[in-house]
Scaffold this active site. Structure first.
Site, PDB file in Angstrom:
ATOM      1  N   ARG A   1      53.480  25.485  57.273  1.00  0.00           N
ATOM      2  CA  ARG A   1      53.058  24.648  58.398  1.00  0.00           C
ATOM      3  C   ARG A   1      52.383  23.378  57.892  1.00  0.00           C
ATOM      4  NH1 ARG A   1      53.037  27.384  63.378  1.00  0.00           N
ATOM      5  NH2 ARG A   1      53.312  29.641  63.225  1.00  0.00           N
TER       6      ARG A   1
ATOM      7  N   ARG B   1      54.390  24.376  68.503  1.00  0.00           N
ATOM      8  CA  ARG B   1      54.014  24.691  67.126  1.00  0.00           C
ATOM      9  C   ARG B   1      52.500  24.640  66.991  1.00  0.00           C
ATOM     10  NH1 ARG B   1      57.447  27.312  64.623  1.00  0.00           N
ATOM     11  NH2 ARG B   1      56.452  26.718  62.660  1.00  0.00           N
TER      12      ARG B   1
ATOM     13  N   ASN C   1      46.358  17.848  73.967  1.00  0.00           N
ATOM     14  CA  ASN C   1      47.350  18.852  74.350  1.00  0.00           C
ATOM     15  C   ASN C   1      47.266  19.125  75.848  1.00  0.00           C
ATOM     16  OD1 ASN C   1      49.373  20.875  73.830  1.00  0.00           O
ATOM     17  ND2 ASN C   1      47.783  22.417  74.058  1.00  0.00           N
TER      18      ASN C   1
ATOM     19  N   HIS D   1      48.206  22.289  78.679  1.00  0.00           N
ATOM     20  CA  HIS D   1      48.480  23.727  78.711  1.00  0.00           C
ATOM     21  C   HIS D   1      48.551  24.203  80.156  1.00  0.00           C
ATOM     22  CE1 HIS D   1      48.503  27.848  77.260  1.00  0.00           C
ATOM     23  NE2 HIS D   1      47.588  28.139  78.155  1.00  0.00           N
TER      24      HIS D   1
ATOM     25  N   VAL E   1      44.148  27.908  68.867  1.00  0.00           N
ATOM     26  CA  VAL E   1      45.044  27.475  69.937  1.00  0.00           C
ATOM     27  C   VAL E   1      44.313  27.384  71.272  1.00  0.00           C
ATOM     28  CG1 VAL E   1      47.078  28.143  71.287  1.00  0.00           C
ATOM     29  CG2 VAL E   1      47.090  28.386  68.801  1.00  0.00           C
ATOM     30  N   ASP E   2      44.490  26.254  71.959  1.00  0.00           N
ATOM     31  CA  ASP E   2      43.998  26.040  73.323  1.00  0.00           C
ATOM     32  C   ASP E   2      42.491  26.279  73.461  1.00  0.00           C
ATOM     33  OD1 ASP E   2      46.622  25.496  74.141  1.00  0.00           O
ATOM     34  OD2 ASP E   2      47.035  27.615  74.485  1.00  0.00           O
TER      35      ASP E   2
END
Length: 212
Positions: free
Chosen positions: A87, A113, A129, A131, A166-167
């Site tokens: 990654r 990703r 981002n 969501h 993440v998030d």
């Protein structure tokens, strides 16, 4: 009667906020159909977001977002994650490409990703981002399905600053969307997307204002 009108949760933005920030150079990362990407392009064209998009990066060959970029005359580059052994190496090439196009802010518009420290360190607090849930509820994959299975009555969408987990980053703006008795993942996701297109450019504007 059950309330079905979505509500937007946002800090106050001055009426002349667009005039208080310089034109933002956004690099967009996308993996799929590109509806949120096109919503941003349309917001720029309509004067709702003072920005330009010098480059779109997508990671899946044949992704529909590339065709949307072509229609708008925006350069699009495929960087296929399957060709990388890590990654970090993938993110390094993304960061190098964004830098070559003079990108100041990175926008993940349906980017499927997980990002690494490589990209986060290159753009600290400048990766945004979107969501499809009211974070911190239902992070990660299949957020719409998670909400339906949980039995909650309200879900929505969130624009936030990206972090390694993440998030999990600071929330910029949210929109609440009621879940209707007969909702399916498809019908609920369609209504959430309407609100995503509304709050995404506003979230970017808020981030730019906060960074001044």
């Amino acid at each position: 009667m059950e309330q079905t009108t979505p509500s937007i949760i946002s800090p106050d933005i001055p009426a002349d906020a667009q005039k208080q920030v310089s034109t933002l150079k956004l690099g967009v990362l996308a993996s799929g159909s590109g509806t949120n990407f096109e919503a941003l392009v349309q917001a720029i064209a309509d004067g709702k977001l003072r920005a330009e998009i010098p480059i779109l990066i997508y990671n899946k060959p044949g992704a529909a977002v590339a065709a949307r970029a072509q229609r708008w005359g925006i350069p699009a580059m495929l960087i296929d994650h399957r060709k990388y052994q890590s990654r970090e190496a993938f993110d390094f090439d993304i960061a190098q490409t964004l830098s070559q196009y003079g990108v100041e802010w990175v926008v993940m518009a349906g980017w499927m990703r997980r990002i690494t420290e490589v990209l986060l360190d290159r753009y600290p607090d400048r990766i945004i981002n979107i969501h499809p849930s009211l974070l911190p509820s239902f992070p990660g994959l299949h957020a719409v399905e998670q909400a339906l299975k949980s039995g909650v009555k309200i879900t929505g969408c969130t624009v936030h600053i990206a972090r390694l987990t993440v998030d999990s980053g600071p929330i910029l703006i949210q929109a609440a969307v009621p879940i209707l008795p007969n909702d399916t993942p498809e019908t609920l996701h369609a209504r959430i997307q309407v609100q995503e297109h509304e709050i995404f450019p506003r979230g970017i504007q808020i981030a730019a204002m906060q960074a001044r």
